[in-house]
Design an enzyme around this catalytic site. Structure first.
Site, PDB file in Angstrom:
ATOM      1  N   HIS A 198       0.843  -1.197   0.000  1.00  0.00           N
ATOM      2  CA  HIS A 198       0.000   0.000   0.000  1.00  0.00           C
ATOM      3  C   HIS A 198       0.881   1.251   0.000  1.00  0.00           C
ATOM      4  O   HIS A 198       2.090   1.166   0.235  1.00  0.00           O
ATOM      5  CB  HIS A 198      -0.896   0.030   1.253  1.00  0.00           C
ATOM      6  CG  HIS A 198      -0.113   0.170   2.521  1.00  0.00           C
ATOM      7  ND1 HIS A 198       0.596  -0.863   3.094  1.00  0.00           N
ATOM      8  CD2 HIS A 198       0.124   1.255   3.322  1.00  0.00           C
ATOM      9  CE1 HIS A 198       1.211  -0.444   4.184  1.00  0.00           C
ATOM     10  NE2 HIS A 198       0.952   0.838   4.343  1.00  0.00           N
ATOM     11  N   ASP A 200       0.821   5.157   1.984  1.00  0.00           N
ATOM     12  CA  ASP A 200       0.148   5.800   3.107  1.00  0.00           C
ATOM     13  C   ASP A 200      -0.565   7.047   2.585  1.00  0.00           C
ATOM     14  O   ASP A 200       0.032   7.845   1.854  1.00  0.00           O
ATOM     15  CB  ASP A 200       1.162   6.183   4.199  1.00  0.00           C
ATOM     16  CG  ASP A 200       1.790   4.939   4.846  1.00  0.00           C
ATOM     17  OD1 ASP A 200       1.233   3.833   4.707  1.00  0.00           O
ATOM     18  OD2 ASP A 200       2.846   5.094   5.505  1.00  0.00           O
ATOM     19  N   HIS A 256       4.869   0.216  -0.104  1.00  0.00           N
ATOM     20  CA  HIS A 256       5.614  -0.624   0.849  1.00  0.00           C
ATOM     21  C   HIS A 256       4.710  -1.721   1.401  1.00  0.00           C
ATOM     22  O   HIS A 256       3.482  -1.684   1.234  1.00  0.00           O
ATOM     23  CB  HIS A 256       6.193   0.233   1.982  1.00  0.00           C
ATOM     24  CG  HIS A 256       5.173   1.058   2.725  1.00  0.00           C
ATOM     25  ND1 HIS A 256       4.580   2.185   2.192  1.00  0.00           N
ATOM     26  CD2 HIS A 256       4.629   0.920   3.955  1.00  0.00           C
ATOM     27  CE1 HIS A 256       3.739   2.699   3.060  1.00  0.00           C
ATOM     28  NE2 HIS A 256       3.731   1.942   4.148  1.00  0.00           N
ATOM     29  N   ARG A 266       8.177  -8.823  15.241  1.00  0.00           N
ATOM     30  CA  ARG A 266       8.514  -7.440  14.867  1.00  0.00           C
ATOM     31  C   ARG A 266       7.542  -6.509  15.576  1.00  0.00           C
ATOM     32  O   ARG A 266       6.333  -6.774  15.616  1.00  0.00           O
ATOM     33  CB  ARG A 266       8.375  -7.296  13.349  1.00  0.00           C
ATOM     34  CG  ARG A 266       8.539  -5.872  12.823  1.00  0.00           C
ATOM     35  CD  ARG A 266       8.418  -5.857  11.291  1.00  0.00           C
ATOM     36  NE  ARG A 266       8.277  -4.517  10.770  1.00  0.00           N
ATOM     37  CZ  ARG A 266       9.306  -3.746  10.406  1.00  0.00           C
ATOM     38  NH1 ARG A 266      10.539  -4.184  10.489  1.00  0.00           N
ATOM     39  NH2 ARG A 266       9.084  -2.537   9.937  1.00  0.00           N
TER      40      ARG A 266
HETATM   41  C1  LIG Z   1      -7.463  -1.156   3.950  1.00  0.00           C
HETATM   42  C2  LIG Z   1      -7.280  -0.033   4.596  1.00  0.00           C
HETATM   43  C3  LIG Z   1      -6.520   0.098   5.874  1.00  0.00           C
HETATM   44  C4  LIG Z   1      -6.223   1.588   5.915  1.00  0.00           C
HETATM   45  C5  LIG Z   1      -7.548   2.131   5.400  1.00  0.00           C
HETATM   46  C6  LIG Z   1      -7.719   1.323   4.133  1.00  0.00           C
HETATM   47  O1  LIG Z   1      -9.038   1.305   3.644  1.00  0.00           O
HETATM   48  C7  LIG Z   1      -6.751   1.889   3.064  1.00  0.00           C
HETATM   49  C8  LIG Z   1      -5.573   2.665   3.717  1.00  0.00           C
HETATM   50  C9  LIG Z   1      -5.027   1.923   4.961  1.00  0.00           C
HETATM   51  C10 LIG Z   1      -4.058   2.787   5.776  1.00  0.00           C
HETATM   52  C11 LIG Z   1      -2.573   2.589   5.413  1.00  0.00           C
HETATM   53  C12 LIG Z   1      -1.722   3.522   6.275  1.00  0.00           C
HETATM   54  C13 LIG Z   1      -2.121   3.479   7.772  1.00  0.00           C
HETATM   55  O2  LIG Z   1      -1.680   2.254   8.339  1.00  0.00           O
HETATM   56  C14 LIG Z   1      -3.663   3.577   7.918  1.00  0.00           C
HETATM   57  C15 LIG Z   1      -4.056   3.740   9.396  1.00  0.00           C
HETATM   58  C16 LIG Z   1      -4.176   4.656   7.048  1.00  0.00           C
HETATM   59  O3  LIG Z   1      -4.425   5.817   7.346  1.00  0.00           O
HETATM   60  O4  LIG Z   1      -4.422   4.181   5.785  1.00  0.00           O
HETATM   61  C17 LIG Z   1      -4.285   2.356   7.217  1.00  0.00           C
HETATM   62  C18 LIG Z   1      -5.817   2.188   7.289  1.00  0.00           C
HETATM   63  C19 LIG Z   1      -6.267   1.311   8.461  1.00  0.00           C
HETATM   64  O5  LIG Z   1      -5.511   0.429   8.901  1.00  0.00           O
HETATM   65  O6  LIG Z   1      -7.408   1.490   8.885  1.00  0.00           O
HETATM   66  O1  AKG Z   2       4.677  -2.166  10.547  1.00  0.00           O
HETATM   67  C1  AKG Z   2       5.407  -1.676   9.699  1.00  0.00           C
HETATM   68  O2  AKG Z   2       6.610  -1.785   9.732  1.00  0.00           O
HETATM   69  C2  AKG Z   2       4.775  -0.884   8.549  1.00  0.00           C
HETATM   70  C3  AKG Z   2       3.284  -0.864   8.622  1.00  0.00           C
HETATM   71  C4  AKG Z   2       2.653   0.103   7.678  1.00  0.00           C
HETATM   72  O3  AKG Z   2       3.125   0.312   6.587  1.00  0.00           O
HETATM   73  C5  AKG Z   2       1.438   0.814   8.092  1.00  0.00           C
HETATM   74  O4  AKG Z   2       0.975   0.566   9.228  1.00  0.00           O
HETATM   75  O5  AKG Z   2       0.941   1.630   7.295  1.00  0.00           O
HETATM   76 FE   FE2 Z   3       2.197   2.017   5.590  1.00  0.00          FE
END
Ligand SMILES: C=C1C[C@]23C[C@@]1(O)CC[C@H]2[C@@]12CC[C@H](O)[C@@](C)(C(=O)O1)[C@H]2[C@@H]3C(=O)O
Ligand code: AKG
Ligand code: FE2
Length: 328
Positions: A198, A200, A256, A266
């Protein structure tokens, strides 16, 4: 953690097919060196990813939070589940987001303001919870300041007049920033995905992990994966989608993922610096070519982008919905 038959099916779908290469070319930015600005800009242009050393964050903020996070994740499952589900904040186990993604991890997702009810943080005395809350606050405040320092150096390196053009979004009282503690237990299979691929969505992410490997990045449009050697004394920085848009694509939001490790667990802690929900995200005028409408993106608010992102699967390309169609 044990996989149910349904989870076994889901996990087998995300099995990686390519053997990753160790990436030794990660840009290393020495924050104590005043000449690091041009290297920082280059790292964001080339990779959207770099490592920060000499960051000045007190070691005890890191070790204290890590040990309290380990204490939390060592609690019995039924206690941890009292702090869930993560909608939007709280404890989550294997399920990531709300659209069917799963990974070999458990986590705590928290706001960085005071909205999270720390009473939910499972068993232990009120003192234990208070000390966890304080460890999170100390750590997040320090890391947020570092993120702002980096964003100000970047604005400087891009010759933007307003040095706090990016950092003010994180400093705003309404900033929609998130903090995440991830725990990946040793996995039964070394090819399991811990956290699927994904980008961020926010502006910038600051990641610190223990010395267990697993983080991988994919460079530019290449579909091969590079393993990032872990370094518990440093921070890893990701450019997020919103910074890619504000720089009109000059900085890259890095793809990543995390592979589970079959030998060691981890533990990672990530601060996601986001703007206020009402903030308009668009390329900065000073980064557009004069006299031309060279913007690659339609303007959107962070609320609109976040809503759309949270309706997507992890691996989806979330930015393409906001790209302008350029006539050929
Ligand atoms: C599948 C998902 C988890 C996420 C929300 C989403 O719909 C798409 C973006 C995902 C992400 C990736 C970065 C961060 O870990 C996170 C908190 C964010 O802001 O976007 C996660 C979301 C999540 O885990 O709820
Ligand atoms: O846990 C990690 O090292 C990365 C996780 C990550 O990419 C995320 O939480 O968006
Ligand atoms: Fe991430």
């Amino acid at each position: 953690m044990v996989l149910s038959p349904l989870e076994q099916q889901q996990f087998s779908v995300v099995r990686p097919s390519i053997t990753p290469t160790l990436f030794h070319g990660i840009p290393v930015i020495d924050l104590s060196n005043p000449d690091s600005t041009s290297c920082l800009v280059k790292a964001c242009e080339d990779y959207g990813f770099f490592k920060v050393i000499n960051h000045g964050i007190p070691t005890h903020f890191i070790s204290n939070l890590e040990s309290q996070a380990i204490d939390f994740f060592s609690l019995p499952l039924h206690e941890k589940l009292k702090a869930g589900p993560p909608n939007p904040f709280g404890y989550g186990n294997k399920s990531i987001g709300h659209n069917g993604d799963i990974g070999w991890l458990e986590y705590l997702l928290l706001t960085t303001d005071h909205d999270f009810d720390y009473q939910k943080l499972a068993s232990g005395s009120p003192q234990t919870r208070e000390s966890f809350r304080r460890a999170i606050n100390d750590y997040v405040s320090a890391v947020k300041n570092m993120a702002c320092q980096i964003l100000e150096l970047l604005a400087d390196g891009l010759r933007i007049q307003e040095k706090n053009v990016f950092s003010k979004l994180l400093m705003d009282e309404q900033s929609d920033s998130v903090f995440r503690l991830n725990h990946y237990p040793p996995s039964p299979d070394k090819n399991l995905i811990g956290f699927g691929e994904h980008t961020d969505p926010q502006i910038i992410s600051v990641l610190r992990s223990n010395n267990t490997s697993g983080l991988q990045i994919s460079l530019k449009d290449d579909s091969s994966w590079f393993s990032v050697p872990p370094d518990q004394d440093s921070f890893f920085i990701n450019v997020g989608d919103s910074l890619q848009v504000m720089t009109n694509g000059r900085f890259k939001s890095v793809k990543h993922r995390v592979l589970a490790n079959s030998e060691k667990s981890r533990v990672s802690m990530i601060y996601f610096g986001g703007p206020p929900l009402s903030e308009k995200i668009a390329p900065l005028p000073s980064l557009l070519m004069e006299g031309e409408n060279s913007s690659l993106y339609k303007e959107f608010t962070w609320f609109e982008y976040k809503k759309s992102a949270y309706e997507s699967r992890l691996a989806d390309n979330r930015l393409c919905l906001f790209e302008k169609i350029v006539a050929s």
